[in-house]
Design an enzyme around this catalytic site. Structure first.
Site, PDB file in Angstrom:
ATOM      1  N   HIS A  53     -28.356   4.920  47.313  1.00  0.00           N
ATOM      2  CA  HIS A  53     -29.558   4.890  48.153  1.00  0.00           C
ATOM      3  C   HIS A  53     -30.789   4.832  47.256  1.00  0.00           C
ATOM      4  CE1 HIS A  53     -27.877   6.733  52.118  1.00  0.00           C
ATOM      5  NE2 HIS A  53     -26.981   5.951  51.541  1.00  0.00           N
ATOM      6  N   GLU A  55     -33.529   6.583  47.240  1.00  0.00           N
ATOM      7  CA  GLU A  55     -34.016   7.881  46.776  1.00  0.00           C
ATOM      8  C   GLU A  55     -33.187   8.425  45.614  1.00  0.00           C
ATOM      9  OE1 GLU A  55     -34.397   8.047  51.394  1.00  0.00           O
ATOM     10  OE2 GLU A  55     -33.181   6.998  49.913  1.00  0.00           O
ATOM     11  N   CYS A  83     -32.008  10.295  54.629  1.00  0.00           N
ATOM     12  CA  CYS A  83     -30.802  10.780  55.297  1.00  0.00           C
ATOM     13  C   CYS A  83     -30.484  12.187  54.781  1.00  0.00           C
ATOM     14  CB  CYS A  83     -29.627   9.834  55.020  1.00  0.00           C
ATOM     15  SG  CYS A  83     -29.040   9.899  53.300  1.00  0.00           S
ATOM     16  N   CYS A  86     -29.824  12.270  50.879  1.00  0.00           N
ATOM     17  CA  CYS A  86     -31.042  12.116  50.089  1.00  0.00           C
ATOM     18  C   CYS A  86     -31.971  13.314  50.261  1.00  0.00           C
ATOM     19  CB  CYS A  86     -31.740  10.816  50.444  1.00  0.00           C
ATOM     20  SG  CYS A  86     -30.757   9.370  49.976  1.00  0.00           S
TER      21      CYS A  86
END
EC number: 3.5.4.33
Length: 162
Positions: A53, A55, A83, A86
């Protein structure tokens, strides 16, 4: 607000990189002392790794740059609400603040579904700001998913056409 928009535009540039390679267009930058020290964008399908992801990529780079896992004096700018994975990494990194472009009502953990970033039960809470360049952040996601639905429909039709 001007500085926040400047950094969110940089996060949007990262989201566009994800878009170009067919990934969900989410981008992120981490800022320390008024300078970008790390960037990241979604690469989950490309790398075939759940953890890829925006992040997480940016946190890894920022930690490498600072030489510390603690990012206490840093601010993250991310185009879509983080999410649960993260959000947990953000709390663990001791990030000072997160600035979010648009919210994610189906999976967001900075206020939509849960707010893991500000739970008093944790030993660290993160400052939050929402809605910076919200329209632009939302638009790139909407366009991506609209195009994806068209591609998927076309592919399905090609499979069923004799």
């Amino acid at each position: 607000m001007e500085e926040q928009e400047k950094f969110m535009r940089e996060a949007l540039k990262q989201a566009k990189k994800a878009y170009k390679i067919g990934e969900v267009p989410i981008g992120c930058v981490i800022v320390q002392d008024g300078k970008i020290i790390a960037r990241g964008y979604n690469r989950r399908n490309t790398d075939k790794v759940t953890l890829a992801h925006a992040e997480i990529a940016a946190i890894k780079k920022a930690s490498k740059k600072t030489g510390d896992w603690r990012l206490e004096d840093c601010t993250m700018y991310v185009t879509l609400e983080p999410c649960q994975m993260c959000a947990g990494a953000i709390v663990q990194s001791r990030m000072k603040k997160v600035v979010i472009g648009c919210m994610n009502p189906k999976a967001g953990c900075a206020g939509s579904v849960l707010n893991l970033l500000q739970m008093q039960e944790f030993n660290h809470q993160v400052e939050l700001e929402r809605g910076v360049l919200e329209e632009a952040c939302s638009e790139i996601l909407s366009r991506f998913f609209k195009e994806l639905r068209v591609r998927n429909k076309k592919a399905k039709q090609e499979l069923t056409t004799p």
